[in-house]
Design an enzyme around this catalytic site. Sequence first.
Site, mmCIF file in Angstrom:
data_model
loop_
_atom_site.group_PDB
_atom_site.id
_atom_site.type_symbol
_atom_site.label_atom_id
_atom_site.label_comp_id
_atom_site.label_asym_id
_atom_site.label_seq_id
_atom_site.Cartn_x
_atom_site.Cartn_y
_atom_site.Cartn_z
ATOM 1 N N ALA A 71 2.061 -57.070 7.337
ATOM 2 C CA ALA A 71 2.837 -56.460 6.257
ATOM 3 C C ALA A 71 1.874 -56.016 5.171
ATOM 4 O O ALA A 71 0.769 -56.555 5.043
ATOM 5 C CB ALA A 71 3.828 -57.471 5.698
ATOM 6 N N GLY A 114 2.626 -59.426 10.577
ATOM 7 C CA GLY A 114 3.730 -58.563 10.973
ATOM 8 C C GLY A 114 3.351 -57.612 12.099
ATOM 9 O O GLY A 114 4.215 -57.184 12.863
ATOM 10 N N GLU A 117 3.838 -59.592 15.130
ATOM 11 C CA GLU A 117 5.294 -59.753 15.307
ATOM 12 C C GLU A 117 5.930 -58.463 15.823
ATOM 13 O O GLU A 117 6.821 -58.491 16.671
ATOM 14 C CB GLU A 117 5.928 -60.180 13.982
ATOM 15 C CG GLU A 117 5.521 -61.603 13.587
ATOM 16 C CD GLU A 117 5.914 -61.956 12.158
ATOM 17 O OE1 GLU A 117 5.688 -61.114 11.252
ATOM 18 O OE2 GLU A 117 6.424 -63.063 11.936
ATOM 19 N N GLU A 137 -0.679 -65.540 8.082
ATOM 20 C CA GLU A 137 0.130 -65.662 6.861
ATOM 21 C C GLU A 137 -0.193 -66.920 6.078
ATOM 22 O O GLU A 137 -0.090 -66.964 4.846
ATOM 23 C CB GLU A 137 1.630 -65.651 7.215
ATOM 24 C CG GLU A 137 2.169 -64.295 7.676
ATOM 25 C CD GLU A 137 2.043 -64.061 9.170
ATOM 26 O OE1 GLU A 137 1.240 -64.758 9.829
ATOM 27 O OE2 GLU A 137 2.745 -63.162 9.667
HETATM 28 N N1 DAK Z 1 -1.999 -55.179 3.541
HETATM 29 C C1 DAK Z 1 -2.545 -54.277 2.690
HETATM 30 N N2 DAK Z 1 -3.809 -53.821 2.822
HETATM 31 C C2 DAK Z 1 -4.544 -54.288 3.840
HETATM 32 C C3 DAK Z 1 -4.028 -55.232 4.767
HETATM 33 C C4 DAK Z 1 -2.680 -55.677 4.578
HETATM 34 N N3 DAK Z 1 -2.082 -56.527 5.421
HETATM 35 N N4 DAK Z 1 -5.007 -55.500 5.658
HETATM 36 C C5 DAK Z 1 -6.067 -54.760 5.309
HETATM 37 N N5 DAK Z 1 -5.806 -54.027 4.218
HETATM 38 C C6 DAK Z 1 -6.683 -53.085 3.540
HETATM 39 C C7 DAK Z 1 -7.787 -53.798 2.780
HETATM 40 O O1 DAK Z 1 -7.337 -54.215 1.522
HETATM 41 C C8 DAK Z 1 -8.832 -52.709 2.700
HETATM 42 O O2 DAK Z 1 -8.459 -51.802 1.693
HETATM 43 P P1 DAK Z 1 -9.583 -51.203 0.682
HETATM 44 O O3 DAK Z 1 -10.222 -52.379 0.062
HETATM 45 O O4 DAK Z 1 -10.517 -50.428 1.590
HETATM 46 O O5 DAK Z 1 -8.791 -50.341 -0.250
HETATM 47 C C9 DAK Z 1 -8.686 -51.986 4.039
HETATM 48 O O6 DAK Z 1 -7.383 -52.311 4.504
HETATM 49 C C10 DAK Z 1 -9.694 -52.448 5.087
HETATM 50 O O7 DAK Z 1 -9.626 -53.863 5.159
HETATM 51 P P2 DAK Z 1 -10.895 -54.809 4.983
HETATM 52 O O8 DAK Z 1 -11.911 -54.187 4.092
HETATM 53 O O9 DAK Z 1 -10.388 -56.143 4.596
HETATM 54 O O10 DAK Z 1 -11.461 -54.808 6.461
HETATM 55 P P3 DAK Z 1 -12.273 -55.960 7.205
HETATM 56 O O11 DAK Z 1 -12.707 -55.366 8.481
HETATM 57 O O12 DAK Z 1 -13.308 -56.561 6.304
HETATM 58 O O13 DAK Z 1 -11.199 -57.116 7.474
HETATM 59 C C11 DAK Z 1 -9.055 -57.972 8.199
HETATM 60 C C12 DAK Z 1 -10.130 -56.866 8.342
HETATM 61 C C13 DAK Z 1 -7.882 -57.557 9.080
HETATM 62 C C14 DAK Z 1 -9.629 -59.310 8.722
HETATM 63 C C15 DAK Z 1 -8.648 -58.125 6.722
HETATM 64 O O14 DAK Z 1 -8.336 -56.820 6.220
HETATM 65 C C16 DAK Z 1 -7.455 -59.001 6.522
HETATM 66 O O15 DAK Z 1 -7.561 -60.226 6.556
HETATM 67 N N6 DAK Z 1 -6.273 -58.367 6.269
HETATM 68 C C17 DAK Z 1 -5.056 -59.092 5.953
HETATM 69 C C18 DAK Z 1 -4.449 -59.674 7.205
HETATM 70 C C19 DAK Z 1 -3.204 -60.492 6.878
HETATM 71 O O16 DAK Z 1 -3.252 -61.456 6.123
HETATM 72 N N7 DAK Z 1 -2.089 -60.102 7.438
HETATM 73 C C20 DAK Z 1 -0.823 -60.810 7.279
HETATM 74 C C21 DAK Z 1 -0.068 -60.207 6.111
HETATM 75 S S1 DAK Z 1 1.480 -61.083 5.802
HETATM 76 C C22 DAK Z 1 9.036 -59.904 7.063
HETATM 77 C C23 DAK Z 1 8.384 -58.978 7.834
HETATM 78 C C24 DAK Z 1 7.015 -59.085 8.032
HETATM 79 C C25 DAK Z 1 6.294 -60.076 7.411
HETATM 80 C C26 DAK Z 1 6.948 -60.995 6.654
HETATM 81 C C27 DAK Z 1 8.308 -60.916 6.472
HETATM 82 N N8 DAK Z 1 10.467 -59.801 6.840
HETATM 83 C C28 DAK Z 1 11.218 -58.695 7.404
HETATM 84 C C29 DAK Z 1 11.172 -60.815 6.170
HETATM 85 C C30 DAK Z 1 4.852 -60.117 7.621
HETATM 86 C C31 DAK Z 1 3.959 -60.700 6.762
HETATM 87 C C32 DAK Z 1 2.526 -60.437 6.961
HETATM 88 O O17 DAK Z 1 2.114 -59.760 7.870
#
Ligand code: DAK
Length: 263
Positions: A71, A114, A117, A137
């Site tokens: 997400a 997400g 998922e 998450e």
């Molecule tokens: N959201 C927003 N931006 C993101 C992102 C995300 N999930 N993942 C990456 N980015 C952005 C980074 O901020 C960065 O942006 P800039 O700094 O260049 O502006 C760009 O993408 C490249 O990312 P990185 O620089 O971080 O790239 P790396 O290769 O160093 O790292 C990484 C890649 C995938 C390990 C890292 O980006 C990371 O940890 N990303 C977050 C992963 C994460 O935590 N995902 C889970 C999010 S929570 C629901 C539906 C869905 C959900 C919940 C409820 N309902 C319908 C109720 C889902 C929740 C989630 O998914």
Amino acid sequence: MAEKPAESSDILVSTPRDGVLLITLNRPKVLNALRSKLIGEVRAELERAAEDEAVRAVVVTGNERAFAAGADITEMKDKSAVEVLTDTRLAAWQAIGGFPKPIIAAVNGYCLGGGCELAMSMDIIVAGEDARFGQPEINLGIIPGAGGTQRLSRNVGKSLAMKMVLSGEMMRARDALAAGLIAEVVPPELTVERALELAALIATKPPIAVRLAKASVAQSYELPLQQALDYERKAFALCFATEDRLEGVSAFIEKRKPSFKGR
Ligand code: DAK
């Protein structure tokens, strides 16, 4: 496969070829973070595809760096509990999960939160060797909210699901294959090609039987065994009411290729 931008640029949508529609998640700068707009567009496109007889199967993909990294964290940041609970995205997620035709996720790179998922809500996952699956998450102080604690444990079992959900650790494609999370691992440059090939093969099969088969397998994750077997038996019987069943059997006996019409 030629792609034209949909009304908005969060996804690209191909013209159906060989009965297959290709949807490409298109927010490469943020690793295809799934903001509401993107999810809404995928839902709308699938609703169109459900009605379109030219579409018999769908492939959803991202890019070489990410299927989707979850997400959109910036969008989620300021949400209150009530806003999360009443989020209209939930209906969009459910609609995507309920798409009646076969849908394949072609995954390269990150497939997280997400994103994982979303892929799990599809029927088949084909992944490139570089794909990485995870539910990170927990690192954000939350838990998976779109099926991650439920579908993952059904797909890979309790111990591995617990490890992924509690530690946030990612899993490589080969391990995901061994665990039963995905169907195939291929070289990354062939992921989309293989998914399209598989979808095109499915698209040659009798559409009503395909639909019933998909629904029946899906019921195995919903119902107790006896009820699921009963569902299967009825779906099986329903196939006998189709012209395609007659065509399939006749073609076998006449030693020719069947031509299925979806009737
Ligand atoms: N959201 C927003 N931006 C993101 C992102 C995300 N999930 N993942 C990456 N980015 C952005 C980074 O901020 C960065 O942006 P800039 O700094 O260049 O502006 C760009 O993408 C490249 O990312 P990185 O620089 O971080 O790239 P790396 O290769 O160093 O790292 C990484 C890649 C995938 C390990 C890292 O980006 C990371 O940890 N990303 C977050 C992963 C994460 O935590 N995902 C889970 C999010 S929570 C629901 C539906 C869905 C959900 C919940 C409820 N309902 C319908 C109720 C889902 C929740 C989630 O998914």
